[in-house]
Write a protein that holds these residues in place. Structure first.
Motif, PDB file in Angstrom:
ATOM      1  N   THR A  32       0.838  -1.189   0.000  1.00  0.00           N
ATOM      2  CA  THR A  32       0.000   0.000   0.000  1.00  0.00           C
ATOM      3  C   THR A  32       0.874   1.241   0.000  1.00  0.00           C
ATOM      4  O   THR A  32       1.778   1.369   0.815  1.00  0.00           O
ATOM      5  CB  THR A  32      -0.916  -0.005   1.238  1.00  0.00           C
ATOM      6  OG1 THR A  32      -1.659  -1.219   1.238  1.00  0.00           O
ATOM      7  CG2 THR A  32      -1.863   1.163   1.214  1.00  0.00           C
ATOM      8  N   LYS A  33       0.574   2.152  -0.918  1.00  0.00           N
ATOM      9  CA  LYS A  33       1.315   3.406  -0.992  1.00  0.00           C
ATOM     10  C   LYS A  33       0.697   4.414  -0.034  1.00  0.00           C
ATOM     11  O   LYS A  33      -0.497   4.363   0.237  1.00  0.00           O
ATOM     12  CB  LYS A  33       1.256   3.966  -2.411  1.00  0.00           C
ATOM     13  CG  LYS A  33       1.977   3.108  -3.410  1.00  0.00           C
ATOM     14  CD  LYS A  33       2.066   3.797  -4.747  1.00  0.00           C
ATOM     15  CE  LYS A  33       2.906   2.943  -5.679  1.00  0.00           C
ATOM     16  NZ  LYS A  33       3.620   3.730  -6.626  1.00  0.00           N
TER      17      LYS A  33
ATOM     18  N   GLY B  13      -2.819   6.469  -3.583  1.00  0.00           N
ATOM     19  CA  GLY B  13      -2.970   6.004  -2.216  1.00  0.00           C
ATOM     20  C   GLY B  13      -4.412   5.960  -1.741  1.00  0.00           C
ATOM     21  O   GLY B  13      -4.660   5.842  -0.540  1.00  0.00           O
TER      22      GLY B  13
END
Length: 115
Positions: free
Chosen positions: A12-13, A69
């Motif tokens: 996950t960014k 994100g």
């Protein structure tokens, strides 16, 4: 009955800067995807997030939302779902997501009266 297994499909960014997030939400298809995810308040199967586009185009839109994100891809019991990162977005950009989703919900709702 077995319990569902949630497995993130990719790292996950972090939530991107405001201009990147707004750029990702500028497209009507991506805004609708985020609106549906927000209203569901749970991970949703990918195909339930779009109507009038093909799978490869949807994949492109999911990638842009992931890179900003805003969403994460999950594998649940072997099936792919998208999940809105509500808490991370609220932490990075307080109040932005509820405002945008509320406006999108109102824009999509039929008018009850002429103004």
């Amino acid at each position: 009955m077995t319990q569902a297994k949630y497995l993130p499909s990719a790292p996950t960014k972090p939530v991107a800067a405001l201009p990147t997030v707004l750029g990702a939400l500028h497209d009507p298809v991506r805004l609708e995807m985020v609106r549906r995810l927000s209203n569901a308040a749970a991970p949703i199967r990918c195909a339930a997030l779009y109507d009038a586009i093909n799978k490869s185009t949807a994949t492109h839109h999911f990638k842009i939302l992931r890179e900003a994100g805003l969403i994460e891809r999950l594998t649940i019991d072997g099936q792919t779902f998208q999940n809105l990162r509500t808490d991370a977005i609220e932490h990075a950009l307080p109040g932005l997501l509820p405002s945008i989703v509320d406006a999108a919900n109102r824009a999509g709702a039929p008018l009850d009266r002429a103004e």
